[in-house]
Structures are given as C-alpha cells and as structure tokens.
Scaffold this motif. Structure first.
Motif, PDB file in Angstrom:
ATOM      1  N   ARG A 258      46.542 -30.316 -20.571  1.00 56.29           N
ATOM      2  CA  ARG A 258      45.797 -29.114 -20.960  1.00 56.29           C
ATOM      3  C   ARG A 258      46.148 -28.666 -22.372  1.00 56.29           C
ATOM      4  NH1 ARG A 258      46.888 -25.290 -15.893  1.00 56.29           N
ATOM      5  NH2 ARG A 258      45.793 -23.742 -17.153  1.00 56.29           N
ATOM      6  N   ILE A 259      47.429 -28.710 -22.702  1.00 55.10           N
ATOM      7  CA  ILE A 259      47.852 -28.299 -24.044  1.00 55.10           C
ATOM      8  C   ILE A 259      47.327 -29.277 -25.088  1.00 55.10           C
ATOM      9  CG2 ILE A 259      49.838 -28.000 -25.567  1.00 55.10           C
ATOM     10  CD1 ILE A 259      51.381 -26.925 -23.142  1.00 55.10           C
ATOM     11  N   ASP A 260      47.526 -30.570 -24.848  1.00 50.70           N
ATOM     12  CA  ASP A 260      47.111 -31.573 -25.827  1.00 50.70           C
ATOM     13  C   ASP A 260      45.597 -31.554 -26.037  1.00 50.70           C
ATOM     14  OD1 ASP A 260      49.764 -32.202 -25.883  1.00 50.70           O
ATOM     15  OD2 ASP A 260      49.572 -34.143 -24.890  1.00 50.70           O
ATOM     16  N   LEU A 261      44.860 -31.405 -24.951  1.00 48.21           N
ATOM     17  CA  LEU A 261      43.415 -31.360 -25.056  1.00 48.21           C
ATOM     18  C   LEU A 261      42.953 -30.095 -25.759  1.00 48.21           C
ATOM     19  CD1 LEU A 261      40.845 -32.899 -24.354  1.00 48.21           C
ATOM     20  CD2 LEU A 261      40.810 -31.725 -22.150  1.00 48.21           C
ATOM     21  N   SER A 262      43.612 -28.988 -25.485  1.00 54.45           N
ATOM     22  CA  SER A 262      43.264 -27.731 -26.148  1.00 54.45           C
ATOM     23  C   SER A 262      43.419 -27.836 -27.660  1.00 54.45           C
ATOM     24  CB  SER A 262      44.133 -26.586 -25.615  1.00 54.45           C
ATOM     25  OG  SER A 262      43.839 -26.315 -24.271  1.00 54.45           O
ATOM     26  N   LYS A 263      44.470 -28.536 -28.114  1.00 54.23           N
ATOM     27  CA  LYS A 263      44.681 -28.711 -29.548  1.00 54.23           C
ATOM     28  C   LYS A 263      43.523 -29.478 -30.186  1.00 54.23           C
ATOM     29  CE  LYS A 263      48.674 -29.945 -31.173  1.00 54.23           C
ATOM     30  NZ  LYS A 263      48.842 -28.898 -32.192  1.00 54.23           N
ATOM     31  N   LEU A 264      43.060 -30.530 -29.510  1.00 58.41           N
ATOM     32  CA  LEU A 264      41.971 -31.332 -30.054  1.00 58.41           C
ATOM     33  C   LEU A 264      40.658 -30.557 -30.045  1.00 58.41           C
ATOM     34  CD1 LEU A 264      42.640 -34.869 -28.520  1.00 58.41           C
ATOM     35  CD2 LEU A 264      43.628 -33.799 -30.546  1.00 58.41           C
ATOM     36  N   VAL A 265      40.415 -29.849 -28.956  1.00 59.92           N
ATOM     37  CA  VAL A 265      39.188 -29.052 -28.851  1.00 59.92           C
ATOM     38  C   VAL A 265      39.151 -27.998 -29.954  1.00 59.92           C
ATOM     39  CG1 VAL A 265      37.996 -27.345 -27.428  1.00 59.92           C
ATOM     40  CG2 VAL A 265      38.848 -29.448 -26.392  1.00 59.92           C
TER      41      VAL A 265
END
Length: 320
Positions: A258-265
């Motif tokens: 969730r954290i890693d994906l949030s950064k990319l989004v």
C-alpha cells in the motif's frame, strides 16, 4: 490530529519498543529502525530519539552478521549507513566505519555468476551497489552489477519463452514479480546495458494476453522508456497503468504494498490511497500492526511501522 501529532504518535511507539528488536538488518532489524527514527527525530527535533537512532545504527554494524542479503543482511546495513551519511543524519566516513564489511561483500559477490541460485536470491543487493557507486570509483561494483543483471535477464528470457505454453502456470506470478523487481533495479541504478529483448519479450506476452496488467510494471517501463528514449511500447505501458490501477483493491494489500503503490500513484499526480489515518492511539497502532505480513517485523522499515513513519514524514522520500 495534526500531521505532526500523527508522526509523533508513531515515532514514540517505535522509540519505546526499539529495545525489542534484536535482528540487525534493514527490513526487520536495527539498521532499518535506526533509519526510521533518524528521519523522525530530524522532523520532530527530538535529540533523545536521535541518540537512540545513532545507537541502533552502531549496534547493527558491530554485531556479526553472515547474511549478505539486502533485506536482512550486511548489504542492507551498508545501504542504511550510506543513506544516513548522504542525507546528513549520520556524521561518519563510510570507508572508516564500513570498509571491512564492504570488502567482504565485494569478495562474496565477485564470482556470483558461478552461483545461479545466488543471482536470483540477491537481486536487491544492486540497491547497495548502486548507492556505493555514487561515492566510490571501484570497477568491481559495475562488474558485479553487470553479472547480476545479465544472469537475471537470462532467467527472464527462458521463463518468458515458456509463458506461451498453456500448461505453464506454476511460476508465472513469481516470474512477473521478479521482472517488476528487475525494472525497478534498472530504473534505480541507472543501468544502461539492460536487455531490450527482455522488455520486448514481456511486451509480446502482454499483447497476447498472457500476463495480467500491473500498475507498477507500467510505471517502471514508462520511466525506463523515457530515460532511454525507447519507443514502440506505449500501448503496453498505458494499458498496464490504466487497467492495473482499476484492478487494485487497496485493503487486500499488505502495508508495504500500500505504501509503495501510494508513492507511485502520487508521482503520477493521482490521489494516493489513504494509509495513515486512524492511528491516534496505541490501541489503534496495535490493530494496524496486525495487518503486517507475518514474515516481517511489525516495527520494521521493510513492511511495518518504520516504513509508515518515513512515508508519513515525507511521501517523496526514498523507500526501498
């Protein structure tokens, strides 16, 4: 609750429980916890927290560790040290405090091409090597990175060839995750001799409907294509990012995902998923910790509160 109060709540919880962490590595040990508390102490201007972070980093370096992996071994500790020095959290000479460990790492990985299993299991060591290459003109670093990338590309070429076989289903998700890691490593390290053939093989499989869409894969393909002026993959990139995003169910993901994906989004200018709310009490934090992968330390930098703390302080900060 303000952002600073939210960060203070998480940081204090980590600070109070830091003595329960016995491992030394980056993802689940003292080195990662040190990095997280250094970032928080700087933000909060908390000297005591900074002293604890310093002690944790020292402990991670003096305790004997025969693991050379990035996640839990010596290379991850070296990365944490380099990051802290680079960002002025830790005043030290890398060669003076980590020179012996560095030479041991180089000796271990110089002949990695003769150990295929080690190649696949130690891909993320490239994060450490790429970081060292920024401060040391050591030809052995680039040689080791090249060996790892070439071994990985051979592995992916063989696996992608088998994807067209209807009966090949067992390893697909593992292979696609390794491919995603490969793209991230190429992007992070600035490696220029990456295999265009591997990228084209993946694109052909995607167009044939042999692989599922992945926002992260599309993101890193886009970044690599932009940096190296690659053309002809725009359809694969856009489809991966558009369809991959719509297929995501945030609450089924791990904390790290969730954290890693949030950064990319967020990097793409979209609204990141909410992952930092409702942590206004120790009880709420303990409930949050239950969502951490069982293989990970719930306080750790890898997939626990340590990662969440860094992300909460600065959503653009480097998180590996």
């Amino acid at each position: 609750m303000t952002q600073q109060e939210h960060i203070r709540r998480i940081a204090d919880f980590l600070f109070r429980n830091s003595n329960t962490v016995n491992l030394t590595g980056l993802y689940n040990g003292k080195a990662g916890l040190s990095l997280s508390l250094f970032v928080a102490s700087h933000y909060l201007q908390d000297e005591n927290m900074g002293d604890t972070a310093f002690n944790l980093m020292q402990e991670s370096m003096v305790i004997k560790n025969n693991d050379y992996s990035f996640e839990n071994g010596v290379t991850g500790i070296g990365y944490a040290l380099l990051y802290l020095i680079e960002n002025n959290y830790f005043d030290a000479s890398f060669d003076e405090v980590f020179g012996r460990q560095y030479n041991e790492i180089i000796n271990v990985f110089e002949n990695i091409d003769k150990n295929p299993a080690m190649l696949v299991n130690h891909l993320t060591v490239i994060y450490f090597l790429a970081k060292v290459a920024q401060i040391k003109a050591d030809k052995r670093i680039r040689m080791i990175m090249k060996k790892i990338f070439e071994g990985l590309e051979l592995f992916l070429t063989v696996q992608f060839y088998d994807f067209v076989d209807f009966h090949y289903i067992g390893m697909k998700m593992d292979v696609l995750n390794i491919f995603k890691t490969y793209l991230k490593l190429v992007d992070y390290s600035g490696y220029t001799d990456f295999s265009r053939m591997v990228l084209n093989d993946y694109a052909d499989l995607y167009r044939k409907g042999k692989v599922m869409s992945s926002f992260e894969t599309g993101f890193y393909l886009k970044s690599i294509a932009g940096k190296h002026f690659l053309t002809g993959m725009e359809d694969v990139i856009n489809d991966n990012m558009n369809h991959g995003l719509t297929n995501i169910y945030p609450f089924t993901l791990s904390v790290k995902e969730r954290i890693d994906l949030s950064k990319l989004v967020q990097h793409e200018g979209l609204d990141p998923f909410s992952i930092c709310k409702n942590l206004n009490s120790d009880r709420a934090i303990k409930e949050f910790l239950k969502t951490v992968d069982e293989k990970s330390n719930a306080l750790g930098y890898g997939a626990g509160l340590g990662r969440l703390l860094i992300y909460s302080v600065n959503k653009d900060i480097e998180l590996l």
